[in-house]
Design an enzyme around this catalytic site. Structure first.
Site, short mmCIF file in Angstrom:
data_model
loop_
_atom_site.label_atom_id
_atom_site.label_comp_id
_atom_site.label_asym_id
_atom_site.label_seq_id
_atom_site.Cartn_x
_atom_site.Cartn_y
_atom_site.Cartn_z
N ASP A 26 -71.86 14.86 11.93
CA ASP A 26 -71.10 15.58 12.95
C ASP A 26 -70.41 16.74 12.24
O ASP A 26 -69.37 16.57 11.60
CB ASP A 26 -70.07 14.65 13.60
CG ASP A 26 -69.26 15.39 14.65
OD1 ASP A 26 -68.64 14.71 15.49
OD2 ASP A 26 -69.24 16.64 14.63
N TYR A 76 -63.76 11.29 14.63
CA TYR A 76 -63.79 11.53 16.08
C TYR A 76 -65.01 12.38 16.39
O TYR A 76 -65.27 13.38 15.71
CB TYR A 76 -62.52 12.25 16.50
CG TYR A 76 -62.45 12.68 17.95
CD1 TYR A 76 -62.42 14.03 18.30
CD2 TYR A 76 -62.38 11.74 18.99
CE1 TYR A 76 -62.35 14.43 19.64
CE2 TYR A 76 -62.30 12.14 20.32
CZ TYR A 76 -62.29 13.48 20.64
OH TYR A 76 -62.22 13.88 21.96
N LYS A 124 -67.69 24.45 18.01
CA LYS A 124 -66.61 25.33 17.54
C LYS A 124 -67.14 26.69 17.06
O LYS A 124 -67.49 27.54 17.88
CB LYS A 124 -65.80 24.59 16.48
CG LYS A 124 -65.09 23.34 17.08
CD LYS A 124 -64.15 22.69 16.11
CE LYS A 124 -63.70 21.32 16.58
NZ LYS A 124 -62.63 21.32 17.57
P1 KE4 Z 1 -65.26 18.84 22.01
O1 KE4 Z 1 -65.85 17.90 23.03
O2 KE4 Z 1 -63.73 18.78 21.99
O3 KE4 Z 1 -65.79 20.25 22.10
O4 KE4 Z 1 -65.74 18.33 20.56
C1 KE4 Z 1 -65.49 17.01 20.19
C2 KE4 Z 1 -65.49 16.90 18.68
C3 KE4 Z 1 -66.62 16.38 18.06
N1 KE4 Z 1 -66.67 16.24 16.72
C4 KE4 Z 1 -65.63 16.61 15.93
C5 KE4 Z 1 -65.74 16.44 14.44
C6 KE4 Z 1 -64.46 17.16 16.52
O5 KE4 Z 1 -63.42 17.51 15.71
C7 KE4 Z 1 -64.38 17.31 17.91
C8 KE4 Z 1 -63.16 17.87 18.60
N2 KE4 Z 1 -62.06 18.23 17.76
C9 KE4 Z 1 -60.77 18.13 18.34
C10 KE4 Z 1 -59.69 18.44 17.29
N3 KE4 Z 1 -59.85 17.77 16.06
C11 KE4 Z 1 -60.62 19.03 19.53
C12 KE4 Z 1 -59.21 19.26 20.00
C13 KE4 Z 1 -58.93 18.58 21.30
O6 KE4 Z 1 -59.40 17.43 21.50
O7 KE4 Z 1 -58.22 19.20 22.12
#
Ligand code: KE4
Length: 399
Positions: free
Chosen positions: A220, A125, A248
């Site tokens: 990523d 993701y 993060k």
């Molecule tokens: P954000 O747009 O949520 O800041 O980041 C997206 C993203 C991109 N790449 C990786 C590897 C990620 O894990 C994420 C977002 N992680 C999720 C949980 N695995 C965020 C939690 C959520 O969607 O509420």
């Protein structure tokens, strides 16, 4: 409910808890219930909730103003911290979320290569970017289908979805589509299908295939960056990507993400180049203050030695109760006895049993990810006491 996974539907709760405050390894809800937290806001809080140095830095920054929309020294200092930690990153662009960083990275890779196709992996993701919300079609190497309503087929027809850890699938995809391939984007340690480490040679093979085809390799590292090593997966596995996405931990828990890589690529970004990318709150002073308060402390190698020690303790304690897969300070307890090498394997885990474990632990004041397909995010606030209490509670469930 501003993000779906928070609804805790996957683990059978009718109503999630609503958070009120966090302190160290603990999160408190509005009813005063206190939970030992293994979600930790999905990864940013490497020093725990309410980290004093971070709070003080944000408070001091806020006294000077909350947003300028003009360049500031803190943005340059944070970029310098990232460049120092990741040698492959010569230049950095700060943005406000991992999704925004991934979206911008795809646009930049397409512009730099003058190609449109992107290869991603099932179970990985990269935020809710239209072009990356693609699911595999039938067959080994097929063009992606929209993974969500509202995503036009036109935006996913150039996205190819392969099986994680399957070098042959990637090689055949590159053989068929290599001419038009702009980038291969990968979570170098997958965290969004549960923790799935790269098998020996997988990341190296992606690099070689990119080299041979002229595509860019994009790591990523939104989760892995500053978590599994100061330099993330590219340090831990000694594989160098062309572009890296961060988030993060890089923002210390405030809305900040970043992407960076070789200067010749990054220079294509406006204003120096012709690839448009922009953001009102990019490099926000509160977020850069939080990021700096965290990243400067991560220069100390003892941090990662301690995270490794604690991670190993957690892994050893949980191992008898399922399939534990861990890299550094990220781990998943899969409800299966078999190795999980890719998303198909992950989906064979017993998600009902995982949901029952979630509820068993929550009743005992321990909050793990409300989905089998996420990670436990260990922090320096999780001491041996927290680890051993969690192990005991899981053992009680499994008895
Ligand atoms: P954000 O747009 O949520 O800041 O980041 C997206 C993203 C991109 N790449 C990786 C590897 C990620 O894990 C994420 C977002 N992680 C999720 C949980 N695995 C965020 C939690 C959520 O969607 O509420």
């Amino acid at each position: 409910m501003n993000s779906p996974v928070r609804a805790m539907r996957a683990v059978g709760l009718d109503e999630p808890f609503f958070a009120r405050r966090g302190e160290g390894a603990y999160i408190e809800d509005v009813e005063g219930n206190r939970y030992l937290d293994w979600v930790m806001s999905w990864g940013p809080l490497i020093f725990g909730h309410g980290d004093r140095a971070t709070v003080d830095a944000v408070r001091a920054a806020a006294e000077l103003g909350t947003s300028f929309g003009a360049p500031s020294e803190a943005e340059v200092e944070l970029a310098a911290e990232i460049v120092d930690a990741l040698p492959s990153v010569e230049k950095v662009r700060l943005v406000s979320s991992g999704t925004e960083a991934a979206m911008s990275t795809v646009r930049l890779a397409r512009a730099f290569t003058s190609r449109d196709r992107i290869l991603k992996f099932a179970g990985c993701y990269h935020g809710h970017v239209d072009a990356l919300l693609a699911r595999a079609g039938s067959g080994v190497a097929t063009l992606g289908l929209p993974a969500s309503p509202g995503v036009p087929t036109a935006t996913t027809k150039d996205t190819i979805v392969c099986k994680y850890n399957d070098v042959d699938a990637v090689a055949s995809t590159v053989a068929e589509f290599g001419e038009g391939l702009a980038a291969i984007i990968v979570e170098p340690v997958a965290g969004n299908m549960g923790v799935v480490p790269p098998e020996p040679g997988f990341l190296e093979a992606l690099g070689q295939l990119c080299e041979a085809s002229g595509a860019l390799l994009v790591f990523d590292e939104v989760i892995t960056g500053f978590r599994i090593a100061r330099g993330g997966a590219q340090e831990r596995f000694a594989v160098t990507p062309d572009l890296t996405i961060l988030g993060k931990i890089a923002g210390g828990g405030l809305p900040l993400a970043a992407f960076g890589g070789r200067a010749e690529i990054m220079d294509r970004l406006a204003p120096s180049g012709d690839v448009y990318q922009a953001g009102t709150l990019s490099g926000n002073p509160l977020a850069t203050a939080a990021g700096l308060a965290v990243l400067r402390r991560l220069r100390d190698p003892a941090v990662y030695e301690e995270l490794e020690r604690r991670g190993a303790r957690l892994e050893a304690g949980l191992a008898p109760h399922g399939r534990v897969q861990r890299v550094g300070a990220m781990a998943t307890l899969f409800m299966t006895g078999d190795p999980v090498r890719n998303f198909d394997d992950a989906q064979r885990a017993d998600t009902e049993r995982y949901a029952a474990l979630f509820r068993h632990l929550l009743e005992r004041g321990i909050y793990i990810a409300p989905s089998q397909f996420e990670a436990m995010f260990l922090s320096l606030a999780h001491g041996d006491e927290e680890i051993d209490r969690t192990i005991q509670a899981v053992a009680d469930f499994d008895s």
